[in-house]
Design a protein around this motif. Structure first.
Motif, PDB file in Angstrom:
ATOM      1  N   ILE A 161       0.762  -1.008   0.057  1.00 31.37           N
ATOM      2  CA  ILE A 161       0.105   0.010  -0.121  1.00 31.37           C
ATOM      3  C   ILE A 161       1.015   1.196   0.008  1.00 31.37           C
ATOM      4  O   ILE A 161       1.996   1.114   0.490  1.00 31.37           O
ATOM      5  N   THR A 162       0.270   2.434  -0.554  1.00 33.27           N
ATOM      6  CA  THR A 162       1.141   3.520  -0.569  1.00 33.27           C
ATOM      7  C   THR A 162       0.174   4.645   0.203  1.00 33.27           C
ATOM      8  O   THR A 162      -0.803   4.514   0.142  1.00 33.27           O
ATOM      9  N   SER A 217      -9.031   3.173  -2.336  1.00 32.97           N
ATOM     10  CA  SER A 217      -8.332   3.540  -1.244  1.00 32.97           C
ATOM     11  C   SER A 217      -8.888   3.506   0.289  1.00 32.97           C
ATOM     12  O   SER A 217      -9.999   2.980   0.256  1.00 32.97           O
ATOM     13  N   PHE A 218      -8.151   3.787   1.344  1.00 32.50           N
ATOM     14  CA  PHE A 218      -8.743   3.676   2.446  1.00 32.50           C
ATOM     15  C   PHE A 218      -8.069   4.788   3.548  1.00 32.50           C
ATOM     16  O   PHE A 218      -6.997   5.112   3.084  1.00 32.50           O
ATOM     17  N   TYR A 264      -4.371   5.942   2.353  1.00 28.82           N
ATOM     18  CA  TYR A 264      -3.696   4.909   1.629  1.00 28.82           C
ATOM     19  C   TYR A 264      -4.148   4.409   0.261  1.00 28.82           C
ATOM     20  O   TYR A 264      -5.497   4.626   0.128  1.00 28.82           O
ATOM     21  N   ASP A 265      -3.547   4.284  -0.712  1.00 31.26           N
ATOM     22  CA  ASP A 265      -3.880   3.738  -1.888  1.00 31.26           C
ATOM     23  C   ASP A 265      -3.767   2.060  -2.008  1.00 31.26           C
ATOM     24  O   ASP A 265      -2.554   1.754  -1.588  1.00 31.26           O
ATOM     25  N   PHE A 266      -4.567   1.436  -2.396  1.00 30.23           N
ATOM     26  CA  PHE A 266      -4.570  -0.062  -2.512  1.00 30.23           C
ATOM     27  C   PHE A 266      -5.089  -0.454  -3.692  1.00 30.23           C
ATOM     28  O   PHE A 266      -6.086  -0.472  -4.115  1.00 30.23           O
ATOM     29  N   ASP A 267      -4.199  -1.505  -4.525  1.00 32.27           N
ATOM     30  CA  ASP A 267      -4.331  -1.872  -5.735  1.00 32.27           C
ATOM     31  C   ASP A 267      -4.379  -3.319  -5.850  1.00 32.27           C
ATOM     32  O   ASP A 267      -3.340  -3.897  -6.232  1.00 32.27           O
TER      33      ASP A 267
END
Length: 256
Positions: free
Chosen positions: A87-88, A110-111, A118-121
């Motif tokens: 995550i970033t 994102s969350f 945070y970004d979640f791909d």
């Protein structure tokens, strides 16, 4: 501090407030808890998911105010369905998370964890999944090494494995094998079992010490040295490598 959340991939939950104390379980990213007691750099916590209690280092958790804690706790959790991913955050810093990490207030890639974005791909699981999905999740842990107290693909114990498979798919299991054996409905014969049902095994004193997930055609996936697949019969688990029984069957359970 009254409430908190794990903001690292996973941290040790210890029996006593010391780095040398036995690890009894782990907190994964995004899991929340209530604080029971503070002692130096250690806090005793009560976990929201399985009600387990233990000690964590205050340097490895993040405090949540009551409003954020209760807002997160009321929402149906979203879980990472990726074995290992990154995550970033808003500063473009990478952070590792593993299978079953909780993504608080997740929405469209994102969350938020308190004030941090945070970004979640990756693939996400939310809500109660079909029973068939339990086996799919279980296979993701295949060959994960045994680790007492572990709950991730990098190390897991027998009840941590069964708990995480069920948790990711939206079903609550307690932490330890003997606690899990108190849940669900008893199945009298292996022929009654469906893939995804649970089997529990005891020692000579009658204490339940092991758990596994039943597969098709009298196979079972469980953690014994590593997460592995063996045969199961009315006597127990038959190890396909050593050609002998390793665990004595006590009871089989169906949760849903």
């Amino acid at each position: 501090m009254e409430f908190g959340i794990c903001h690292l991939n996973c941290i040790a939950l210890r029996k006593e407030p010391s780095d040398q104390s036995e690890m009894v379980s782990q907190l994964l990213f995004g899991e929340t808890f209530e604080v029971l007691l503070a002692e130096g750099d250690w806090i005793q916590v009560h976990l929201d998911y399985d009600f387990y209690e233990g000690w964590v280092s205050s340097k490895q958790i993040k405090e949540l105010d009551g409003e954020v804690y209760h807002r997160i706790s009321k929402k149906s959790p979203c879980f990472s369905d990726e074995m290992v991913t990154f995550i970033t955050n808003q500063d473009d810093q990478f952070q590792l998370i593993t299978l079953g990490a909780v993504l608080p207030e997740y929405k469209k890639g994102s969350f938020y964890l308190d004030e941090f974005h945070y970004d979640f791909d990756g693939e996400v699981i939310n809500g109660k999944m079909p029973k068939s999905n339990l086996v799919r999740t279980a296979y993701k842990f295949l060959n994960a090494p045994f680790l007492w107290g572990g709950r991730t693909p990098f190390g897991v114990d027998c009840s941590g494995f069964t708990q995480m498979v069920y948790k990711i798919n939206g079903y609550q299991l307690f932490r330890d094998a003997h606690q899990q054996a108190s849940q669900g409905e008893v199945l009298s014969f292996i022929e009654e079992c469906e893939p995804g049902d649970l089997a529990f095994f005891d020692n000579e004193e009658g204490e339940i010490i092991h758990a596994g997930i039943i597969l098709d055609n009298n196979y079972i996936i469980h953690c014994h040295g590593k997460v592995r697949i063996d045969r199961i019969d009315s006597s127990g688990i038959y190890n396909v490598d050593t050609n002998r029984h390793t665990h004595k069957l006590r009871v089989m359970k169906q949760l849903f």
